[in-house]
Design a protein around this motif. Structure first.
Motif, PDB file in Angstrom:
ATOM      1  N   VAL A  71      -6.269 -25.851 138.386  1.00 41.03           N
ATOM      2  CA  VAL A  71      -7.653 -25.326 137.899  1.00 41.03           C
ATOM      3  C   VAL A  71      -6.310 -23.029 137.306  1.00 41.03           C
ATOM      4  O   VAL A  71      -5.295 -23.409 137.971  1.00 41.03           O
ATOM      5  N   VAL A  73      -5.968 -19.730 137.136  1.00 35.74           N
ATOM      6  CA  VAL A  73      -6.786 -18.933 137.744  1.00 35.74           C
ATOM      7  C   VAL A  73      -6.495 -17.510 136.779  1.00 35.74           C
ATOM      8  O   VAL A  73      -5.331 -17.316 136.625  1.00 35.74           O
ATOM      9  N   THR A  98     -10.726 -12.771 141.498  1.00 36.62           N
ATOM     10  CA  THR A  98      -9.875 -14.134 141.007  1.00 36.62           C
ATOM     11  C   THR A  98     -11.041 -14.403 140.204  1.00 36.62           C
ATOM     12  O   THR A  98     -12.205 -14.920 140.985  1.00 36.62           O
ATOM     13  N   GLY A 100     -11.343 -18.746 139.035  1.00 34.43           N
ATOM     14  CA  GLY A 100     -10.850 -20.104 138.889  1.00 34.43           C
ATOM     15  C   GLY A 100     -11.841 -20.833 137.793  1.00 34.43           C
ATOM     16  O   GLY A 100     -12.736 -20.094 138.064  1.00 34.43           O
TER      17      GLY A 100
END
Length: 311
Positions: A71, A73, A98, A100
Motif C-alpha cells: 500500500v 501511504v 493519511t 492510502g
C-alpha cells in the motif's frame, strides 16, 4: 502455534462482495489481550482498478501486515509529500490525515491497539511514533518479519487471528515496559468524555500532577493530554458528521467545541477538508469496504473517487 490448537479470538462480523471481489472480517482478540488490543481486521480485495482512501486520526495505534501488494501511504496534505510503499507498517497516533493507495489487489491483517498497550508491547516511547509511520521491523527486529511470514503461510482468517493472539501475548510478556495505571485511567477518562475533560481535571482524576501526567502521556500515548483530547474530540465530531444529517452547529456543541468556527478549523487541520466536504465525500463513497471502517463503531475512512494504478 501447535497443530490442533483452537483459535483464541472470536469473530465479530464479516462482510463480502457476492461476486467474490472483496471481503472484510473482524475479530476480537483473546480476553487475556483485552482491553489493550482493540481488535483485528482481515481484508482481501481483487478489484479491476485501484483505490485511494482517506484515513482520519482515530486515537488508535495500527499494526498492518499486507500479504499481497504493498500500500502506498501519504502523510498529511502537503502537495510535495511523498507516497511511500509499505508491506508492513506501524502507525502511531495521528493528528493529520493519511492517504492510502493500492492498485486493486490487497490482502492482509490489521491489529488495532490502544496507545498505552502499544507502549507495553513495543517497549518504545510512543512520542517517537506520533504522526509517523514506520516498518515495525525497525522496533521489533526479526520478530516482525517472522510474524509476517507466518501470517502469509496461515490458512484462513481464524488461523491468522489465533496466530496474532499467541504472538502478541508472547511479545507483551517479553517486554518489561508497562503503562502506568494512572495513565491508563486518565486515557479511559479522556475517551469516555470524548476529549472533553480539561487537563487539570484529568490530572486530578488520575491522582498525578499536571506535569507528571503530561510526561506520561508523551511517553506512553505519544501526544500531550491537550493534543490527545483534540484528536478524540475530532473523532467524536467525525462520527456525528459521517453518520447523520445533524446541523454542524449542533455537532460542534455536542462535541465540546467553543463554536462551529472552532470545529471547522480543527476538522480541516485533521482531515484536510471542511466538515461539509467530508460529509459529501462520505455519502458518495462506493458501497462495499468503504462502509467497513477500520475501527468498530467509528467513522474512520472515505474511499475517494480518483482511482490509482500503482504497480
Amino acid at each position: 502455534m501447535p497443530s490442533g490448537t483452537p483459535p483464541l479470538s472470536r469473530a465479530l462480523a464479516s462482510d463480502a462482495c457476492p461476486h467474490g471481489t472483496w471481503e472484510v472480517v473482524r475479530a476480537l482478540p483473546h480476553p487475556r489481550l483485552r482491553p489493550g488490543v482493540l481488535g483485528y481486521r482481515g481484508y482481501r480485495m481483487d478489484l479491476a482498478h485501484g483505490r485511494r482512501r482517506l484515513e482520519l486520526p482515530d486515537g488508535c495505534v495500527s499494526l498492518v501486515f499486507n500479504l499481497a501488494d504493498p500500500v502506498w501511504v501519504t502523510l498529511g496534505t502537503r502537495h510535495d509529500a511523498p507516497a511511500l510503499p509499505y508491506t508492513t507498517l506501524l502507525s502511531g497516533l495521528q493528528t493529520r490525515p493519511t492517504f492510502g493507495e493500492h492498485a486493486g489487489r490487497m490482502e492482509g491483517v490489521e491489529v488495532l491497539l490502544a496507545p498505552w498497550e502499544a507502549f507495553g508491547i513495543l517497549g518504545h516511547p510512543m512520542a517517537d511514533l506520533a504522526d509517523r509511520m514506520t516498518d515495525p521491523a525497525a522496533l521489533l527486529g526479526a520478530r516482525a518479519d517472522l510474524l509476517a511470514e507466518a501470517l502469509h503461510e496461515a490458512t484462513g482468517w481464524p488461523a491468522r487471528f489465533a496466530l496474532l493472539d499467541d504472538t502478541l501475548h508472547t511479545w507483551a510478556e517479553a517486554t518489561p515496559a508497562r503503562a502506568a495505571d494512572p495513565l491508563r485511567h486518565a486515557w479511559s477518562e479522556l475517551l469516555r468524555s470524548g476529549g472533553g475533560l480539561p487537563v487539570g481535571e484529568l490530572a486530578l482524576r488520575s491522582g498525578r500532577g499536571t506535569r507528571r501526567l503530561e510526561y506520561l502521556f508523551r511517553e506512553q500515548i505519544g501526544l500531550t493530554p491537550k493534543t490527545a483530547a483534540r484528536v478524540l474530540r475530532f473523532r467524536h465530531a467525525v462520527r456525528l458528521i459521517g453518520r447523520s444529517a445533524q446541523p454542524l452547529v449542533d455537532v460542534a456543541a455536542a462535541c465540546g467545541f467553543s463554536d462551529q468556527a472552532h470545529m471547522n478549523r480543527d476538522f480541516t487541520a485533521m482531515s484536510g477538508r471542511s466538515p461539509l466536504r467530508f460529509r459529501r465525500e462520505r455519502a458518495a463513497s462506493p458501497p462495499g469496504p468503504a462502509w467497513v471502517d477500520r475501527v468498530t463503531g467509528q467513522v474512520t475512512s472515505v474511499v475517494l473517487p480518483d482511482s490509482v494504478s500503482r504497480s
